[in-house]
Motif scaffolding. Structure first.
Motif, mmCIF file in Angstrom:
data_model
loop_
_atom_site.group_PDB
_atom_site.id
_atom_site.type_symbol
_atom_site.label_atom_id
_atom_site.label_comp_id
_atom_site.label_asym_id
_atom_site.label_seq_id
_atom_site.Cartn_x
_atom_site.Cartn_y
_atom_site.Cartn_z
ATOM 1 N N SER A 540 35.931 -9.301 106.212
ATOM 2 C CA SER A 540 34.622 -10.457 106.063
ATOM 3 C C SER A 540 34.649 -12.414 105.617
ATOM 4 O O SER A 540 35.426 -12.242 105.047
ATOM 5 C CB SER A 540 33.628 -9.937 104.903
ATOM 6 N N VAL A 541 34.851 -11.822 107.133
ATOM 7 C CA VAL A 541 34.747 -14.188 107.322
ATOM 8 C C VAL A 541 34.419 -14.553 106.974
ATOM 9 O O VAL A 541 33.111 -15.249 107.079
ATOM 10 C CB VAL A 541 35.041 -14.617 108.151
ATOM 11 N N ALA A 542 35.017 -14.691 105.231
ATOM 12 C CA ALA A 542 33.554 -15.664 103.858
ATOM 13 C C ALA A 542 33.544 -17.453 104.213
ATOM 14 O O ALA A 542 33.366 -18.478 104.521
ATOM 15 C CB ALA A 542 33.465 -15.021 102.398
ATOM 16 N N GLU A 543 35.493 -17.321 103.869
ATOM 17 C CA GLU A 543 36.033 -19.104 103.905
ATOM 18 C C GLU A 543 36.672 -19.360 105.010
ATOM 19 O O GLU A 543 37.371 -18.753 104.693
ATOM 20 C CB GLU A 543 36.631 -19.086 102.021
ATOM 21 N N ALA A 544 36.289 -20.021 105.649
ATOM 22 C CA ALA A 544 37.155 -20.809 107.154
ATOM 23 C C ALA A 544 36.131 -21.716 107.191
ATOM 24 O O ALA A 544 35.264 -22.180 107.843
ATOM 25 C CB ALA A 544 36.705 -19.591 108.223
ATOM 26 N N SER A 545 37.078 -22.951 107.057
ATOM 27 C CA SER A 545 36.873 -23.951 107.726
ATOM 28 C C SER A 545 37.428 -24.603 109.132
ATOM 29 O O SER A 545 38.822 -24.005 109.225
ATOM 30 C CB SER A 545 36.567 -25.483 106.811
ATOM 31 N N VAL A 546 37.316 -25.564 109.374
ATOM 32 C CA VAL A 546 38.225 -26.390 110.446
ATOM 33 C C VAL A 546 39.560 -26.924 109.797
ATOM 34 O O VAL A 546 40.445 -26.680 110.461
ATOM 35 C CB VAL A 546 37.653 -27.790 110.909
ATOM 36 N N GLU A 547 39.740 -27.534 108.867
ATOM 37 C CA GLU A 547 40.550 -27.875 107.807
ATOM 38 C C GLU A 547 41.492 -26.455 107.383
ATOM 39 O O GLU A 547 42.757 -25.903 107.083
ATOM 40 C CB GLU A 547 40.505 -28.124 106.652
ATOM 41 N N THR A 548 41.101 -25.345 106.508
ATOM 42 C CA THR A 548 41.610 -24.078 107.047
ATOM 43 C C THR A 548 41.140 -22.783 107.338
ATOM 44 O O THR A 548 40.139 -22.267 106.792
ATOM 45 C CB THR A 548 41.093 -23.752 104.974
ATOM 46 N N PRO A 549 41.209 -23.309 108.444
ATOM 47 C CA PRO A 549 40.576 -21.824 109.303
ATOM 48 C C PRO A 549 41.243 -20.302 109.231
ATOM 49 O O PRO A 549 41.803 -20.254 108.014
ATOM 50 C CB PRO A 549 41.429 -22.635 110.525
ATOM 51 N N TYR A 550 40.217 -19.181 109.352
ATOM 52 C CA TYR A 550 40.251 -18.433 109.614
ATOM 53 C C TYR A 550 41.539 -17.713 110.820
ATOM 54 O O TYR A 550 41.268 -17.939 111.727
ATOM 55 C CB TYR A 550 39.143 -16.926 109.418
ATOM 56 N N LEU A 551 42.128 -17.008 110.687
ATOM 57 C CA LEU A 551 43.348 -16.324 111.878
ATOM 58 C C LEU A 551 43.024 -15.412 112.175
ATOM 59 O O LEU A 551 43.303 -14.558 111.301
ATOM 60 C CB LEU A 551 44.568 -17.212 111.861
#
Length: 569
Positions: A540-551
């Motif tokens: 589940s993609v919880a923490e994902a931002s432009v600075e620290t994206p989810y790959l």
């Protein structure tokens, strides 16, 4: 064609519950009497040598006028019908005992609306079988016209050798609902016992095409005579044979002579092969390392190669002929069907997704010509509807409303069942270019707008009246699943789009990179799920931002709102 069912209507019977008047006429006026049941059995033996009968049929079904049977049940609890069957069995045993061998004489008395008063219909023959009182069914047979709504036809018992299925109950031993081939055709099932799958034959053989569809797990029968249904498509019937759970266990694992020679897995039908994107299986060949040949060169046609490893061009040829361009694209491969009970406060009552005969999603659910449609109601019940009717669906399931391809309903991953009840795999995925720069996906985003197929109020019914509309807030797919954000500007008086359930105005952003796609969640309450290339849950993609994206690796899927998106490079 042999006569598998002997069928005759006896008329002018004064009392249809009088066994003697059905069995044999009184007196010796052989040339003037009407043929009754004893005469029919004598003229149509089961086996004979020359003109002499060597074996007699022992199972007989009697049809009486329905009103007479109903009256007997109301007044005597069916005692006259039971007495009729017992008396005829005794007469049968007395007159044909030397031709029965070890066979048990069995009679069954039923009612039939089409019979007039004083008429009795009798049926016996090679394909007429009556089970013993304690005999349990071995197989169940059901049919469908569209692969969605299945209707039961008959059970098959361990000691039953033949069953004839058709549309004319005089010719056949069992009637298939919606039989499209007229009275001349029939399906003949041969049962060789619990260790073998029943064999399916068509009668007449040269008038039909009958093949086993391993993906759908059923036989598909088509007429060679050019018949068409109400939609103008070639007439067809789908037949499924399933082993009963109470059937006796076979001595060996069932590996039968089914088309394609597939192992049936002991379930009575050949098991469908696993398909990529549907069930767990080995990694697809495109992601495997390609073996080198003896000369040490690579297979240039299988996997795109870097420019430094590309084969040298020869005279008259250019690099454009051989080097594929790297293209990023996003494809809508499935729809995640939501649990509407989570959005009860919005008034959403039914989400319905219709498919045309080309198996593309039809933008207008009220338009005519649907091949099949799927619906989720406020109780989170999933159903399928075709011209044949409506039926509840339990995932996994597969439907073949047309011959081209199948529609599969997959169970939602366990980690997503709180929000979704199933995944509806699209037979025709929709693709769009991903673009090189960072883009966003959501109700207010222009990027990938062509993939938001449910962005219309026609798919959603709200309230008990069944009218569309009523959703004016932003019902996103967040953690709390509640109404969030108030009313969209300029949309307060417009009907609600189905996308307002589960998808935010700006749900997430994506950007292609050499390692895959960088995903950033834009709405804090937007639910995002990562599925692998086989639609298995990853995270589940919880923490994902432009600075620290989810790959997100290439070929994997991201679930946002109703949409299961595959990101490819």
């Amino acid at each position: 064609m042999p006569i598998y069912v002997q069928h005759q209507v006896l008329g002018r019977i004064p009392d249809v519950f009088n066994a003697e008047s059905i069995w044999q006429a009184p007196g010796l006026a052989l040339f003037s009497r009407r043929p009754l049941l004893r005469d029919l059995l004598e003229r149509s033996p089961r086996e004979h040598r020359g003109r002499a009968a060597t074996r007699c049929f022992s199972h007989v079904t009697l049809m009486l006028p329905q009103e007479e049977v109903d009256d007997d049940y109301h007044l005597t609890r069916g005692a006259r019908a039971r007495e009729l069957a017992q008396t005829l069995a005794a007469l049968h045993q007395k007159d044909f005992g030397d031709l029965l061998g070890n066979d048990q004489v069995r009679y069954d008395v039923l009612g039939k609306e089409e019979l007039a008063p004083g008429e009795v219909e009798v049926r016996f023959g090679h394909a007429v079988y009556l089970p013993a009182p304690d005999e349990k069914a071995l197989f169940n047979v059901c049919v469908s016209r569209d692969g969605a709504v299945w209707k039961p036809v008959c059970p098959i018992y361990p000691n039953q050798r033949l069953a004839l299925i058709g549309g004319d109950d005089g010719m056949a031993s069992y009637v298939a609902s919606g039989w499209p081939f007229g009275a001349d055709g029939a399906v003949l099932l041969l049962n060789d016992g619990p260790d073998a799958q029943p064999v399916v034959h068509m009668r007449p053989k040269d008038a039909f095409d009958c093949g086993f569809d391993a993906n759908a797990g059923c036989y598909v029968i088509k007429s060679r005579r050019g018949g068409v249904d109400a939609q103008g498509a070639p007439a067809r019937m789908m037949l499924k044979i399933t082993r009963c759970s109470s059937a006796p266990a076979s001595s060996a694992r069932m590996a039968t002579h089914t088309p394609g020679g597939r192992d049936t897995g002991g379930m009575g039908i050949p098991l469908a092969p696993q398909r990529a994107g549907v069930a767990p299986s080995a990694a697809p060949a495109v992601w495997q390392v390609r073996p080198r040949d003896s000369a040490g060169t690579d297979d240039a046609t299988a996997v795109p190669q870097a420019a430094s490893r590309a084969p040298a061009t020869r005279g008259g040829e250019t690099d454009a002929t051989y080097v594929p361009l790297a293209r990023q694209r996003v494809s809508l491969v499935a729809l995640a069907l939501p649990r509407l009970s989570r959005y009860r406060d919005t008034g959403a009552s039914v989400l319905e997704i219709p498919f045309s005969r080309t198996l593309a999603i039809q933008s207008d659910p009220d338009a005519a010509g649907h091949a099949i449609s799927f619906a989720v109601n406020a109780a989170d019940e999933l159903s399928v509807r075709t011209e044949a009717g409506e039926q509840r669906v339990t995932a996994p399931a597969s439907f073949t409303p047309v011959d081209a391809r199948a529609i599969r309903v997959l169970p939602a991953p366990r980690q997503m069942t709180e929000r979704y009840c199933a995944l509806l795999a699209l037979p025709l995925p929709v693709a769009a270019p991903a673009g090189g720069a960072r883009q966003s996906f959501g109700r207010r985003s222009a990027a990938l707008a062509a993939l938001r197929l449910l962005d219309s109020p026609r798919f959603l019914r709200c309230g008990g009246s069944g009218v569309h509309g009523g959703l004016t807030g932003d019902v996103n797919g967040g953690v709390d699943g509640c109404i969030n954000g108030g009313v969209d500007a300029g949309h307060a008086n417009k009907p609600a789009s189905a996308d307002r359930i589960g998808l935010s105005r700006e749900a997430f952003s994506y950007e292609a990179s050499p390692e895959g796609f960088r995903i950033a969640r834009l709405a804090p309450t937007q639910a995002l799920y990562h599925l692998d290339d086989q639609l298995r849950f990853v995270a589940s993609v919880a923490e994902a931002s432009v600075e620290t994206p989810y790959l997100l690796p290439p070929g994997h899927h991201l679930v946002a709102g109703h949409y299961v998106l595959r990101f490819d490079v």
